[in-house]
Design a protein around this motif. Structure first.
Motif, mmCIF file in Angstrom:
data_model
loop_
_atom_site.group_PDB
_atom_site.id
_atom_site.type_symbol
_atom_site.label_atom_id
_atom_site.label_comp_id
_atom_site.label_asym_id
_atom_site.label_seq_id
_atom_site.Cartn_x
_atom_site.Cartn_y
_atom_site.Cartn_z
ATOM 1 N N HIS A 619 -15.042 53.435 -25.218
ATOM 2 C CA HIS A 619 -15.594 52.135 -24.841
ATOM 3 C C HIS A 619 -15.878 51.304 -26.087
ATOM 4 N N GLN A 794 -16.232 38.200 -14.521
ATOM 5 C CA GLN A 794 -15.181 39.192 -14.723
ATOM 6 C C GLN A 794 -14.086 38.590 -15.596
ATOM 7 N N ASN A 798 -12.128 45.990 -15.060
ATOM 8 C CA ASN A 798 -13.288 46.711 -15.587
ATOM 9 C C ASN A 798 -13.821 46.070 -16.871
ATOM 10 N N GLN A 799 -13.672 44.778 -16.973
ATOM 11 C CA GLN A 799 -14.184 44.046 -18.121
ATOM 12 C C GLN A 799 -15.014 42.870 -17.603
ATOM 13 N N GLU A 822 -20.383 41.906 -23.721
ATOM 14 C CA GLU A 822 -19.178 42.470 -23.114
ATOM 15 C C GLU A 822 -19.525 43.840 -22.521
ATOM 16 N N GLN A 823 -19.260 44.025 -21.226
ATOM 17 C CA GLN A 823 -19.596 45.266 -20.544
ATOM 18 C C GLN A 823 -18.412 45.761 -19.719
ATOM 19 N N ARG A 824 -18.505 47.023 -19.275
ATOM 20 C CA ARG A 824 -17.509 47.608 -18.387
ATOM 21 C C ARG A 824 -18.038 47.739 -16.958
ATOM 22 N N ASP A 825 -19.215 47.183 -16.749
ATOM 23 C CA ASP A 825 -19.795 47.190 -15.413
ATOM 24 C C ASP A 825 -20.702 45.972 -15.305
#
Length: 839
Positions: A619, A794, A798-799, A822-825
């Motif tokens: 990640h 979004q 997944n970004q 910046e997150q993945r969720d």
């Protein structure tokens, strides 16, 4: 003589040489050069100058008064140059100076009309050829590599090619003065044809009589070519052709010598890679300035750096020119003493050369004329070849500059040459002209070689033309030095391969960057505290808070500047006036006071770094944050993650540049993110706000999200790394905004008026609000955010981009905080932790 009192003129000139040498020595001593090195050299020079003058008053009272002062001025100048660029060689050079002056005095003391040199001409020449031949098998190079052109004798290195040239001159002078090729017989006995110039044409018998000298010269050329000492070979060829011209008066002979030199150069170009490389460099030195042409390019840059007045002795960087103390001393003189110093050097050489030609012109015998003319021609050729090579007029040859370059053999031969000229000039002053009315004298003139009674008119005309040609060459060198040192100075010194630009950059004492409370965020200090600071002492940049890297940036002489260091570069660097440059004052910049609050900057940066710490090795998280005073537009904190340590940037540069997370990218000002639902919130929160009382247009216009800000604080020119296929938020298309632009918009919504962000703290009163008599610093917010606002947009599979907007109170004002993470969720936990730091 050209002066009424020659001895007084000699005293004045020697005193001027002493003042010049002593001033240069004191200047170097004041700059920290070794007393133990320079003072003995200066003492040696003074003893040689004073002792030589007193001794010559006894043994050569009728000498030319300008020869000794000119030679000693040049030798003292050479000691200064060597003491400046190669102090470890000064002791050897001063020892050689003592030996050379004693040799000069010994030669000048002989009152036998130089019969010892003339009588044993073959012996001297064969001895010199033997020494030169010995270098083919026993030669060494003091540097340990390169051409082996020296012989090691009891720990001393002698270069036989220098001795060969001197003895070749003596041999040719003696040989031709005894042959009819001199065309100095009486008109009754000389029936050789006359050319259009009034000189005698060379007959077959004369050519046959000259054959032994040509053979000896060819042997020398072959030996020099075997060693690939083509510089010495070229000087020998030029000198030999000049003496042929003086001996015969034939104007075509110098042209023949020039053709022979060109043919030899072409042969060398075809057969020797070393010669071919030097010719290629000469034809186009700019084609490979970092490799093959490095020497000549740096030499020209050194001349250009000196400009007209020079950097001052000890103030330039001639050591950037390889072999500057042997092959390029003229570049060192030009850089530190400028065009005026170069012209002064030409004047000194001109005095020595033209006085030598004067001795030849007033000679009472053909031998004296040829010897003095050969010595003058050799000196002129050597000066023109080496300085012409330094200035790009000729290919580089590797020969030394007489009296100036480091080298015992060259210095010894140069002073012996001066000793011979002094002897010849004194013989002229004391000799009695031949009374041609005397019947016995005229009979002797008819049956003996006329060389014993004086040169022919054709020879005297050749000497006169040689004087004009020498003066022309000196003027040509002066004009070329002026071209590079004045006309092309600005262009050459601005070249990127000029290492002096790096020195100048390192020596700048950039002004400090201060926080709003006066604390220091960046400052410059000497790179080496063990040496006393000078105007050119390298300085390095220090940053007490590594957390300020995203806003302060960096200043590195290797990698340039970034961030606020770039934004405020003109202020931090300062400027130099022409007077400052002349006096070598250091370039000192002014302080720049920012709006950054150190405690808030550290808090925001650390909170952002913790929030972007990846929980999974694959990640890659990043983000940015802005804390802006909504009343004044002052940026209180600006963070970006991942970041770097500006104190270790030079060591970590390659790693930082190769990092896929792009730590040098300032995401607060350069990162482009989708606003997503944030845009809807802006529409809602702006309802009824004076800032948005305009028809509904594109959000970039309505909220001025696309308006440029006064600063970007870019740390790199690498674009924001984008990967994957983005899924666009419905209705937004390709809209991207920077966190700083969002923060400015939010601050404007809170203040109810446009807000211009600033990083510079102003001491002047803030302007008054248009609808209030109170200052902005005491204005009330139009809206109040009771709790943090968090939205997610979004940006890809997944970004997501998590937006945090909140209003935080400060002791004397209020601030708007904007975070883009910046997150993945879409979990708000990371944003909430940052918000907790400012609640």
């Amino acid at each position: 003589m050209i002066v009424s009192n020659p001895r007084r003129a000699e005293t004045v000139l020697l005193a001027a040489a002493l003042i010049f040498h002593a001033s240069g020595t004191l200047s170097l001593l004041a700059q920290g050069y070794s007393v133990a090195v320079l003072l003995p050299a200066t003492a040696t020079w003074i003893v040689c100058a004073v002792g030589g003058r007193l001794w010559l008053d006894r043994v050569a009272p009728a000498r030319d008064a300008l020869l000794l002062p000119a030679a000693m001025m040049l030798a003292g100048w050479g000691l200064l140059v060597i003491g400046r660029v190669a102090p470890n060689f000064v002791g050897r050079q001063s020892a050689w100076l003592a030996v050379a002056v004693m040799a000069m005095l010994a030669v000048a003391s002989r009152r036998d009309k130089l019969r010892w040199l003339r009588r044993f001409k073959y012996t001297w020449l064969i001895l010199a050829l033997g020494l030169l031949g010995a270098t083919v098998f026993l030669g060494v190079n003091p540097a340990g590599e390169g051409a082996r052109l020296w012989l090691s004798l009891a720990g001393l290195f002698v270069q036989p090619s220098e001795i060969l040239r001197l003895l070749m001159i003596a041999f040719v002078a003696a040989f031709f003065s005894e042959r009819t090729v001199t065309a100095s017989f009486s008109a009754a006995q000389d029936t050789s044809p006359v050319d259009s110039a009034g000189g005698r044409r060379i007959t077959r018998a004369q050519i046959v009589s000259a054959a032994p000298s040509v053979v000896m010269w060819l042997i020398a050329i072959v030996l020099l070519a075997t060693q690939q000492d083509l510089g010495a070979a070229a000087l020998l060829l030029i000198t030999f052709a000049s003496m042929l011209y003086l001996a015969t008066g034939q104007a075509a002979l110098p042209l023949v010598g020039m053709v022979a030199l060109i043919v030899a150069g072409l042969a060398g170009y075809a057969l020797s890679s070393r010669v071919a490389q030097r010719v290629d460099i000469w034809l186009n030195p700019w084609s490979d300035p970092q490799n093959r042409s490095f020497q000549i390019v740096q030499s020209l840059i050194a001349v250009a750096s000196g400009s007209v007045f020079g950097q001052g002795i000890g103030q330039g960087r001639p050591d950037y020119v390889p072999a500057v103390h042997t092959d390029f001393p003229f570049a060192a003189i030009s850089e530190e003493m400028g065009l005026l110093g170069a012209i002064g050097l030409f004047i000194m050489f001109g005095v020595l050369i033209l006085r030598g030609w004067r001795v030849a012109q007033h000679a009472n015998s053909s031998y004296a004329m040829l010897l003095a003319g050969g010595l003058s021609a050799s000196l002129m050729a050597q000066v023109f070849v080496i300085i012409g090579g330094n200035l790009g007029v000729l290919p580089l040859t590797g020969v030394t500059l007489p009296f100036i370059s480091y080298g015992g053999s060259s210095l010894l031969v140069s002073f012996i040459s001066v000793g011979l000229l002094i002897r010849l000039s004194d013989d002229q002053g004391q000799s009695t002209p031949v009374n041609m009315s005397d019947r016995s004298a005229s009979r002797a003139a008819s049956f003996h070689i006329a060389g014993a009674f004086g040169p022919s008119p054709a020879q005297r005309m050749a000497t006169h033309r040689a004087i004009q040609f020498s003066a022309t060459l000196i003027l040509l060198l002066s004009a070329t030095a002026g071209y590079w040192g004045a006309a092309r100075s600005a262009e050459l010194t601005a070249r990127k391969d000029n290492p002096r630009l790096v020195d100048a950059e390192r020596a700048i004492r950039r002004g400090p960057i201060l926080a709003r409370d006066g604390s220091t965020l960046a400052y410059s200090a000497p790179a080496d505290h063990s040496i006393p600071p000078r105007f050119d002492t390298p300085h390095t940049r220090h940053y007490p808070y590594s957390e300020t890297a995203p806003v302060i940036g960096y200043a590195s002489w290797r990698h340039g500047t970034g961030g606020l260091e770039t934004y405020a570069d003109a202020i931090l660097r300062g400027t130099l006036t022409p007077l400052d440059r002349l006096l070598h004052r250091p370039q000192i910049g002014a302080a720049f006071t920012t709006t950054i609050a150190p405690e808030l900057q550290v808090k925001l940066q650390r909170g952002l770094v913790n929030a972007t710490t990846a929980t999974h090795p694959t990640h890659t998280l990043a983000g940015a944050g802005i804390l802006i005073d909504w009343q004044t537009g002052q940026v209180l904190a600006l963070a970006s993650a991942p970041s770097f340590d500006p104190n270790r940037l030079d060591e970590d540069w390659d790693t930082v540049r190769a990092d896929v997370r792009a730590p040098l990218l300032n995401r607060a000002t350069q990162g482009l993110y989708q606003p997503g639902p944030l845009l809807q919130w802006l529409y809602q929160i702006a309802a009824g706000s004076p800032l948005t009382n305009t028809p509904l247009w594109d959000p970039l216009d309505r909220f001025e999200l696309g308006r440029p800000v006064p600063f970007e604080l870019d740390n790199t020119h690498t674009p924001y790394p984008a990967s994957g296929t983005y899924s666009e938020t419905i209705g937004q298309g390709t809209l991207r905004v920077t966190p700083l632009r969002v923060a400015v918009t939010v601050a404007g919504l809170i203040a109810g008026r446009p807000v211009t962000p600033t990083l510079r703290a102003h001491t002047a009163p803030l302007p008054k609000a248009s609808n209030s008599s109170t200052q902005h610093a005491h204005a009330k917010s139009t809206i109040h955010l009771k709790r943090p606002v968090i939205h997610f947009a979004q940006s890809g599979n997944n970004q997501y981009v998590g937006w945090l907007i909140m209003q935080t109170p400060l002791p004397d004002s209020g601030a708007a905080l904007v975070i883009a993470l910046e997150q993945r969720d879409t979990h708000p936990g990371r944003l909430e932790k940052i918000a907790a730091l400012f609640e």
